[in-house]
Design an enzyme around this catalytic site. Structure first.
Site, PDB file in Angstrom:
ATOM      1  CG  HIS A   1      16.178   1.997 -51.753  1.00 49.96           C
ATOM      2  ND1 HIS A   1      16.100   1.801 -53.101  1.00 49.96           N
ATOM      3  CD2 HIS A   1      17.488   1.847 -51.422  1.00 49.96           C
ATOM      4  CE1 HIS A   1      17.305   1.526 -53.578  1.00 49.96           C
ATOM      5  NE2 HIS A   1      18.168   1.544 -52.580  1.00 49.96           N
TER       6      HIS A   1
ATOM      7  CG  ASP B   1      12.842   3.132 -53.714  1.00 56.42           C
ATOM      8  OD1 ASP B   1      13.441   4.196 -53.905  1.00 56.42           O
ATOM      9  OD2 ASP B   1      13.400   2.017 -53.697  1.00 56.42           O
TER      10      ASP B   1
ATOM     11  CD  GLU C   1      23.534  -3.929 -54.507  1.00 56.26           C
ATOM     12  OE1 GLU C   1      22.406  -4.165 -54.012  1.00 56.26           O
ATOM     13  OE2 GLU C   1      23.710  -3.130 -55.427  1.00 56.26           O
TER      14      GLU C   1
ATOM     15  CD  GLU D   1      24.088  -3.130 -59.538  1.00 59.27           C
ATOM     16  OE1 GLU D   1      23.414  -2.896 -58.516  1.00 59.27           O
ATOM     17  OE2 GLU D   1      24.398  -2.255 -60.367  1.00 59.27           O
TER      18      GLU D   1
ATOM     19  CG  HIS E   1      27.438  -2.539 -58.023  1.00 59.24           C
ATOM     20  ND1 HIS E   1      26.760  -2.575 -56.832  1.00 59.24           N
ATOM     21  CD2 HIS E   1      26.849  -1.576 -58.759  1.00 59.24           C
ATOM     22  CE1 HIS E   1      25.797  -1.658 -56.852  1.00 59.24           C
ATOM     23  NE2 HIS E   1      25.826  -1.052 -58.015  1.00 59.24           N
TER      24      HIS E   1
ATOM     25  CG  ASP F   1      20.695  -5.817 -57.326  1.00 58.75           C
ATOM     26  OD1 ASP F   1      19.787  -6.602 -56.957  1.00 58.75           O
ATOM     27  OD2 ASP F   1      20.868  -4.698 -56.809  1.00 58.75           O
TER      28      ASP F   1
ATOM     29  CG  ASP G   1      25.887   1.648 -60.942  1.00 56.77           C
ATOM     30  OD1 ASP G   1      25.868   0.589 -61.572  1.00 56.77           O
ATOM     31  OD2 ASP G   1      25.324   1.803 -59.841  1.00 56.77           O
TER      32      ASP G   1
ATOM     33  CG  ASP H   1      19.719  -1.991 -59.106  1.00 49.14           C
ATOM     34  OD1 ASP H   1      19.120  -1.001 -59.540  1.00 49.14           O
ATOM     35  OD2 ASP H   1      20.517  -1.951 -58.153  1.00 49.14           O
TER      36      ASP H   1
END
Ligand code: XLS
Ligand code: CA
Ligand code: CA
Length: 439
Positions: free
Chosen positions: A103, A106, A234, A270, A273, A298, A309, A341
């Protein structure tokens, strides 16, 4: 080779084979090994997630940072960002991964003003670019953090406040710019706080239209600047919001179709998720894949006893093998990859734990790849599946599917032909076969 932050890892982590008991070696991931027509590295396209691995502190809602991280010691945010970048590329190189993801916030800190944040991003972006060149590690995808800043508490693109939506758009513009500058192969939209808590204050239709507008502007901008990376969405069903607009693959595909955006996006699925949405990982993968929209993954896992999560490293060979079957059957992820991730647990405080986590995830996927390829080569399930639908190959089945008969014709056929002969679906036998390939 960079060698400052992980001195315990002398060499790049090596492949030592299945007999090895060295916890800092790969037992299955041999990046140059050919599997089918590609090398393992080409199939798996592993990526490290900058946020968890480099920025994660081990904090949870009951306590603050627990991790020992030499690269996060400086009290000056820019120095800290620079040291983090150097540590990151040392880790990528020593692990032997070819990709990473970030990101905007980050890699570079948030400034006091929007403009200062953009300047920081440019400055650290230049450093990261030189580290990419030095190590050969590439950017799988970039994205914008549209959820940490309190401005986004009520959404970013879907905020009820137009100034916030404008801010989010401007931030995404800069995040796409830096992704393009760094040669990113994709750009991800995860609807961080794009969702809602209660109908008492929310116009769902309006917010969805805003979100579509937001994505449309990004699509237009992509074209304007000639960014050729793939846009990915996502899905996630909840957390942080109760209802997220992109709650799972099917919902997201419908949303994209409804708003005329389907041609511009693929999905980044992901694992955790998927399970939060009450689906299996492989279910989300197949829903995306049959729509021609499985763009990237992910790679992580949840915990069946925890309803949030947890983003753990993937170690479940059963699930990973299923995932690799879907990926191989669509001939790979194209420009996408397998992005870990995933974060080590709060109690795994040593930087070495980052290596154990990634090595375990990479080995699990490498083994899953080998097993899945073998089952595909042996046509273990494809024959069974074809056979299961064979009654549609001719006769009434073929006529129904070709639209050649009416309900009346079918009724007459049923009256004349009596009851169907039923066959076992053989699930247990097939599960045993699956296990025989895994063990
Ligand atoms: C959070 C998401 C996020 C996206 C990128 O749950 O997984 O990290 O992958 O914004
Ligand atoms: Ca993710
Ligand atoms: Ca997650």
């Amino acid at each position: 080779m960079l060698n400052r932050y992980f001195p315990q890892i002398q060499n790049p982590v090596r492949f030592e084979g299945n007999e090895s008991r060295n916890p800092l070696a790969f037992r299955y991931y041999d990046k140059n090994q050919k599997v089918g027509d590609k090398t393992m590295a080409e199939h798996l396209r592993f990526s490290v997630a900058y946020w968890h691995t480099m920025r994660g502190e081990g904090a949870d809602i009951f306590g603050g940072a627990s991790f020992q991280r030499d690269w996060r010691r400086s009290s000056k945010p820019l120095d800290c960002a620079k040291e983090t970048a150097e540590a990151a590329f040392e880790l990528f190189q020593k692990l032997g991964v070819e990709y990473y993801c970030f990101h905007d916030r980050d890699i570079a800190p948030e400034g006091d003003t929007f403009s200062q944040s953009c300047d920081y991003l440019k400055e650290i972006g230049a450093l990261v670019k030189s580290l990419q060149r030095e190590t050969g590690v590439k950017l799988l995808w970039g994205t914008a953090n549209l959820f940490s800043n309190p401005l986004f508490a009520q959404g970013a693109g879907t905020s009820p406040n137009a100034h916030v939506m404008a801010w989010a758009l401007a931030q995404v513009k800069n995040a796409i710019d830096i992704t393009k500058e760094l040669g990113g192969e994709n750009y991800v939209f995860w609807g961080g706080r794009e969702g809602y808590e209660t109908l008492l204050n929310t116009n769902v239709k309006r917010e969805q239209e805003q979100f579509a507008r937001f994505l449309r502007m990004a699509v237009d901008y992509k074209k304007e600047i000639g960014f050729t990376g793939q846009f990915l969405i996502e899905p996630k069903p909840c957390e942080p919001m109760k209802h997220q607009y992109d709650s799972d693959a099917a919902t997201t595909l419908y949303f994209l179709k409804e708003h005329g955006l389907i041609d511009h996006f693929k999905l980044n699925i992901e694992a955790n998720h998927a399970t939060l949405a009450g689906n299996s990982f492989e279910h989300e993968l197949i829903v995306a894949s049959i729509a021609g929209k499985l763009g990237s993954v992910d790679a992580n896992r949840g915990d069946s006893l925890l309803g949030w999560d947890t983003d753990q490293f993937p170690t479940d060979l059963y699930s990973v093998t299923m995932a690799m079957m879907v990926i191989l059957n669509q001939n790979g992820l194209g420009t996408g990859g397998l992005n870990f991730d995933a974060k080590v647990r709060r109690s795994s405080i040593d930087p070495l734990d980052l290596f154990y986590g990634h090595i375990g995830g990479m080995d699990t996927f490498a083994r899953g790849l080998l097993v899945a390829q073998k089952m595909i080569d042996d046509k273990v399930f494809s024959g069974v599946i074809d056979d299961r639908y064979s009654s549609y190959g001719s006769g009434i089945g073929a006529q129904i599917m070709a639209g050649k008969v009416t309900m009346k014709d079918v009724e007459a056929w049923v009256r004349a032909n009596g009851a169907p002969t039923m066959q076992s679906a053989r699930q247990e036998m097939l599960e045993n076969i699956f296990n025989s390939y895994i063990f």
